[in-house]
Design an enzyme around this catalytic site. Structure first.
Site, PDB file in Angstrom:
ATOM      1  N   TYR A  36      -8.989 -12.929   6.879  1.00 27.07           N
ATOM      2  CA  TYR A  36      -8.914 -11.671   7.622  1.00 27.07           C
ATOM      3  C   TYR A  36      -9.899 -11.718   8.780  1.00 27.07           C
ATOM      4  O   TYR A  36     -11.091 -11.471   8.622  1.00 27.07           O
ATOM      5  CB  TYR A  36      -9.188 -10.484   6.683  1.00 27.07           C
ATOM      6  CG  TYR A  36      -7.910  -9.939   6.089  1.00 27.07           C
ATOM      7  CD1 TYR A  36      -6.979 -10.792   5.506  1.00 27.07           C
ATOM      8  CD2 TYR A  36      -7.622  -8.583   6.118  1.00 27.07           C
ATOM      9  CE1 TYR A  36      -5.790 -10.314   4.970  1.00 27.07           C
ATOM     10  CE2 TYR A  36      -6.429  -8.094   5.585  1.00 27.07           C
ATOM     11  CZ  TYR A  36      -5.521  -8.964   5.007  1.00 27.07           C
ATOM     12  OH  TYR A  36      -4.340  -8.487   4.494  1.00 27.07           O
ATOM     13  N   GLU A  58      -7.602  -2.238  14.271  1.00 30.22           N
ATOM     14  CA  GLU A  58      -8.228  -0.916  14.315  1.00 30.22           C
ATOM     15  C   GLU A  58      -9.406  -0.884  15.282  1.00 30.22           C
ATOM     16  O   GLU A  58      -9.610   0.089  16.010  1.00 30.22           O
ATOM     17  CB  GLU A  58      -8.717  -0.500  12.930  1.00 30.22           C
ATOM     18  CG  GLU A  58      -7.607  -0.138  11.959  1.00 30.22           C
ATOM     19  CD  GLU A  58      -7.185  -1.306  11.088  1.00 30.22           C
ATOM     20  OE1 GLU A  58      -7.372  -2.471  11.531  1.00 30.22           O
ATOM     21  OE2 GLU A  58      -6.675  -1.077   9.971  1.00 30.22           O
ATOM     22  N   GLU A  79       0.798  -1.232   0.000  1.00 27.63           N
ATOM     23  CA  GLU A  79       0.000   0.000   0.000  1.00 27.63           C
ATOM     24  C   GLU A  79       0.834   1.288   0.000  1.00 27.63           C
ATOM     25  O   GLU A  79       0.473   2.276   0.628  1.00 27.63           O
ATOM     26  CB  GLU A  79      -0.974  -0.002   1.189  1.00 27.63           C
ATOM     27  CG  GLU A  79      -1.972  -1.150   1.113  1.00 27.63           C
ATOM     28  CD  GLU A  79      -2.996  -1.131   2.228  1.00 27.63           C
ATOM     29  OE1 GLU A  79      -4.132  -1.558   1.986  1.00 27.63           O
ATOM     30  OE2 GLU A  79      -2.663  -0.704   3.350  1.00 27.63           O
TER      31      GLU A  79
END
EC number: 3.2.1.52
Length: 768
Positions: A424, A476, A333
């Site tokens: 994930y 997060e 990224e």
């Protein structure tokens, strides 16, 4: 040299016939059930001679496992007892080539038990199987059987991001225990990211003095956190000292878990650049971000020699702390806008003959790889490191689906599969309305179990490059260890079976049955596991002729007892027991639960169904919806079913760039008082609320007259996943209704996709 022998003195007790499948997770390669049991009593002794330190470590772990299962620690004495009436545990000499380095054989007989392996790792996994068999019975009873067992893949991993939320040392130890419990063997420790640098580097103390701390915005949504305005405001963070790291690595080693550190580069390093901004292209100081960052442009400068000197210094200290062959360098990224403007980066490209910034990243990665190779280590990185070319010696971690892994394997790279589709574990594992907030998506226990790491596109030789898989835990939305536990358990057990057991041995029904015992083990260990697999979902099927909805209830739990209501009340054991699909012919809310041993396993999932004047009517669309978001069949927008906050739940129609314009044929002139349409917003997925909805009526389907309109009043910058219902309340008479929902058009300024076409999602058109 004589190998270690462990003898457990036991008494043989009453015989019995047990189930055909050993109650072990992951499922062993081969199980042959026999009659009888073997019993450990208070007089049980362990006879053991350790010939080296590794075998002594195993004996200590064996004591812990037996105490956990039986409540007692057997006495360890010299091996003088005969085989009869005992359990013999020993290392093979000669080696058993069939079971490899991590396999074992276990034979539980009426008068004796044998556990054999080629290594202490195999003995360790065999002891975990014994522990599981003991805990599922009475803590002392072993059913008679013969087991041959070994793993399918060598890399069986679990990742943990400690940058977004710092996890205390005590939880890291517990995390390693969970890895070992599931016969997994890799702990991928994500120590560095934009939001925090978590490992002490003595040569660069500001990495932790500055980079490990950020402004405390823990009360706000992750993507709504603004940069700090004052340097002295409260801070959130933490880091691991080098002594912490050494102790954790050693603890993991004893449990046959390899700790692989991840030191991100060239992007996801804003925490490092907050401490040492001179290693960026601009030299500009930017604080450690307290929340989400996108796009990621503030990255290491590839044109400065000082950057590489810094990274080599960091990696040198990292390599001194970790025993792993692999060092993970991230590589994902990286938005290269700073490189495009940086004179030094452009000069580097000219000097090295690189045609674009992708090749500059490849240069960056290859240079780090050479440094690691020189020091006896191997590089592994996320699949973006393939861009611009890469040496075949690098290992790829394929996260953007299977395609990068396929390309890498075909090019000769070893690959660890970790796709967002199945691995994930920061994604939801049940319906979002019943789950703590998660990053997105939906990966249920069954979906994890059905994952196959080796793509069918690979040849036999290419498939050998798939060395395993792992689950990734991005934190997060996980502020503490208990939340992490909830997200990994029980999905970790499903992945462990995918990676350990033979492909052709997979059986969802058998696995879900064995998970009943696994949940009890979790209870025994005090693990905060999810019961999402017990959630009951309602699968509807529209009956157009009768304008009714047939509903089928289902859950992933084994042999569930389901109770339900259709009036919105909370189900109990006194509610209707579900035995077969049922139909409803008026609007209502279906709630259903699994009740097991008198216990409600989860809160009920509420599903609303709407029987209204437009149900099963013909709808013509002016603009086609995306094929990826087709919703369900001919009556998708008038089937009485509304969408959830999950835009991929199959109940939404998605339009990219276009408005939704749909004309409903009510069949005859009909009086109505309200028209309602559901719309979704999820700005992380580029889905925005419309600007307005317009309703028009007609009797001939050609000439339309405006009935009313309503404007969106919710901010399009709100990052929360949310749904609203746009309503035009006005009495009217018409056969045809034209409903226009206006797409925002483009993603707004400040959004990652600014200027790109925005998505519009609509569900049911309700006419009342």
């Amino acid at each position: 040299m004589q190998k270690a022998i462990i003898l457990f003195v036991v008494m043989t007790i009453s015989l019995g016939i047990f189930a055909q499948s050993a109650d072990i997770v992951p499922k062993p390669v081969s199980v042959v059930k026999k009659e009888g049991v073997f019993k450990i009593t208070d007089n049980t002794k362990v006879l053991f001679n350790a010939s080296d330190e590794t075998e002594k470590e195993f004996s200590d772990l064996a004591k812990d496992l037996l105490k956990s299962a039986t409540g007692n620690t057997p006495e360890f004495v010299a091996p003088t007892a005969p085989k009869e009436g005992n359990i013999l545990i020993q290392l093979n000499n000669p080696l058993d080539t069939k079971i490899g380095n991590e396999g074992y054989t276990l034979s539980i007989q009426n008068d004796r038990v044998f556990l054999n392996a080629n290594t202490t790792a195999g003995l360790f996994y065999g002891m975990h199987s014994i522990w599981q068999l003991l805990t599922v019975n009475d803590g002392t009873t072993l059913p008679c059987m013969d087991i041959t067992d070994y793993p399918r893949f060598g890399w069986r991993g679990l990742h943990l991001d400690v940058s977004r939320h710092f996890m205390p040392v005590e939880f890291i130890y517990k995390y390693i225990d969970y890895i070992a419990l599931n016969k997994m063997n890799v702990f991928h420790w994500h120590l560095v990211d934009d939001q925090g640098w978590r490992i002490e580097i003595k040569k660069y103390p500001k990495l932790t003095d500055v980079g490990a701390w950020r402004a405390d915005r823990e009360d706000l949504d992750w993507n709504s956190r603004k940069e700090p305005v004052k340097e002295n405001e409260p801070k959130y963070g933490g880091f691991y000292s080098q002594e912490d790291v050494k102790a954790i690595v050693e603890y993991a080693r004893k449990k046959h878990v390899t700790v692989i550190p991840e030191i991100e580069m060239p992007a996801h390093v804003m925490s490092a650049l907050a401490a040492y901004p001179e290693f960026s292209c601009t030299g500009e100081y930017k604080p450690v971000p307290p929340g989400g960052v996108w796009p990621i442009t503030h990255i290491f400068c590839a044109g400065k020699e000082e950057t590489f000197n810094f990274l080599e210094d960091v990696l040198t200290e990292v390599m001194e702390l970790f025993l792993s062959t692999y060092i993970h360098i991230g590589g994902d990224e990286a938005t290269k806008t700073e490189w495009e403007k940086c004179e030094l980066c452009q000069k580097r490209m000219t000097d090295e003959g690189l045609k674009d910034e992708h090749e500059l990243q490849a240069y960056f990665i290859k240079r780090i790889e050479k440094f690691l190779n020189k020091n006896g280590r191997q590089l592994i990185g996320w699949d973006e490191i393939l861009e611009g070319g890469l040496d075949p010696t690098a290992t790829i971690m394929s996260w953007r689906g299977s395609d990068p892994g396929i390309r890498a394997a075909k090019a000769g790279h070893d690959v660890v599969m970790s796709p967002t589709s199945h691995c994930y574990f920061d994604y939801y594992q049940g319906d979002p309305s019943l789950e703590p907030k998660a990053f997105g998506g939906n990966i249920t226990l069954k979906k994890v179990y059905n994952y196959e790491p080796v793509p069918a596109e690979l040849s036999i030789d290419e498939a050998k490059h798939i060395i395993g898989a792992q689950a990734n835990i991005w934190t997060e939305y996980m502020p503490n260890g208990r939340h992490v536990e909830y997200m990994i358990m029980p999905r970790m057990s499903a992945l462990s079976e995918v990676l350990w057991s033979p492909k052709d041995a997979k059986d969802w029904g058998d696995f879900s049955k064995r998970m009943e015992s696994q949940y009890k083990r979790f209870d025994k260990l005090g693990i905060n596991y999810a019961t999402s697999a017990f959630q009951v979902s309602a699968k509807p099927e529209l009956d157009p002729a009768n304008k009714s909805i047939k509903i089928e209830l289902s859950t992933e739990a084994y042999d569930p007892t389901i109770y339900y209501t259709t009036d919105g009340s909370k189900p109990t054991a006194n509610s209707k027991k579900y035995t077969q699909p049922f139909s409803i012919s008026k609007s209502g809310t279906v709630k259903a639960v699994v009740i097991q041993d008198g216990e409600l396993k989860t809160e009920p999932l509420a599903t609303d169904f709407f029987i209204h004047k437009a149900i099963a009517c013909k709808v013509d669309q002016k603009f086609p919806n995306s094929k990826s978001y087709e919703s369900t069949g001919e009556y998708a927008l008038v089937n009485g079913i509304k969408g959830t906050r999950n835009h991929a739940d199959g109940n939404w129609k998605g339009f990219v760039g276009n408005d939704f314009v749909g004309t409903v044929d009510l069949g005859k002139e009909t009086e109505f008082s309200a028209v309602k349409v559901g719309v979704l917003q999820n700005i992380g997925a580029w889905i925005f609320y419309p600007s307005q909805m317009i309703v028009e009526g007609s009797n001939d389907g050609k000439t339309f007259k405006k009935i009313g309109s309503v404007k969106n009043k919710v901010s399009i910058s709100d990052g929360e996943r949310q749904i609203q219902e746009l309503v035009v309340n006005k009495k009217a008479l018409a056969r045809y209704l034209r409903v226009t929902v206006k797409n925002l058009g483009e993603c707004p300024k400040g959004h990652a996709g600014a200027g790109e076409p925005a998505w519009l999602f609509v569900d049911e058109i309700i006419v009342e």
